[in-house]
Design an enzyme around this catalytic site. Structure first.
Site: not given
Length: 317
Positions: A132-133
């Site tokens: 996740k970014l």
């Protein structure tokens, strides 16, 4: 009669937005998502104490430097919790890169590879992990690079159409547009305090993104996130995936009746437009005051919880 959770599962992949093992066992989602806030909350669960102790012991073996031990232990704890969740789900776990790296492409790539390495060393292959970014320009560029190296990404804190378009153009695996936080902003900043589900600004945003992706043949998965009520979820039935908190999974499971598909694209596939430039991305994103506010606010909040987690780890080292 069939409950709404079972009915929803027929048309949308249901994902659990939690780190709670008990909830995983109860609702049996396909995938699970975590973030710094979820990891912080999970760290308070007694059953997870052994995972914290293990992460700290491991960090002490890696370095004698206290600051480095904190970083190593927090990374290891996030992965340890992910490993426990993976025992209970058939699909993927999403593990988030430190929000403080949201504007640093190089550091985000390095942290992502670090997390992947920890999963790989525990016997988990890349096809069960999503990194996740935050959906900043730099986060999207990091994801673009990682995808080319076989590391699938989940782009989060997504509030504007510009963010969604840039993610698709970068070829990222999945996006998480935040439905409820969009609604929160409009309630706090506008005169209208109540919205019918079909007029909910978060629902409208995800619907627009979904239709655009399908119309142009983008493969990026749309996973609605951050729900405030059942109406939002029902209105987005048919979305590729929906990640739902345990309280709303419970409500769905306890509600009887069918869930009808609301999202579908039946038109012809059209040519993709030229990709947004960095300048175009920032200009278009900046035209949406809600998105500007909520992206910055989301990064700050995740960074605060990351800091709290590190303080907890530091006190135990």
């Amino acid at each position: 009669m069939t409950d709404k959770l079972t009915s929803l599962r027929q048309i949308t992949t249901v994902v659990a937005d939690t780190g709670d093992i008990a909830a995983m066992k109860l609702y049996q989602p396909q995938d699970a998502t975590t973030n710094p806030s979820i990891i912080l909350n999970a760290a308070q669960i007694p059953e997870y104490r052994k995972l914290i102790d293990e992460a700290i012991a491991w960090a002490r073996e890696q370095s004698s430097d206290h600051a480095q031990q904190i970083v190593d232990a927090t990374d290891k704890l996030a992965v340890n919790i992910g490993l426990e969740i993976l025992k209970l789900i058939p699909g993927r776990i999403s593990t988030e890169v430190d929000a403080r790296l949201s504007y640093d492409t190089v550091a985000s790539v390095a942290k992502a590879k670090r997390l992947i390495k920890l999963y790989n060393e525990a016997g988990i292959s890349n096809d069960r992990i999503l990194i996740k970014l935050a959906s900043t320009w730099q986060g999207i560029r990091a994801a673009e690079q990682l995808e080319k190296e076989g590391i699938n990404c989940n782009l989060t804190l997504l509030f504007s159409f510009a963010q969604a378009r840039a993610c698709a153009e970068a070829g990222v695996f999945l996006i998480s547009p935040f439905v409820g936080r969009i609604l929160d902003w409009y309630k706090a900043n506008g005169d209208q305090k109540e919205f019918a589900p079909s007029e909910d600004p978060g629902v409208v945003s995800v619907t627009e993104i979904y239709q655009y992706y399908k119309k142009h043949g983008y493969k990026t998965v749309v996973m609605g996130a951050s729900f405030r009520n059942l109406g939002e979820i029902i209105e987005l039935a048919g979305c590729d995936r929906l990640t739902i908190a345990p309280s709303l999974l419970k409500e769905l499971a306890e509600s009887e009746g069918p869930v009808e598909r609301k999202l579908a694209y039946t038109g012809e596939i059209q040519a993709k437009p030229a990709p947004l430039t960095e300048a175009e991305f920032y200009w278009q994103h900046n035209q949406d005051p809600m998105a500007v506010d909520k992206l910055a606010d989301g990064i700050r909040k995740f960074a605060i919880d990351q800091g709290k987690l590190e303080k907890m780890i530091s006190d135990l080292l």
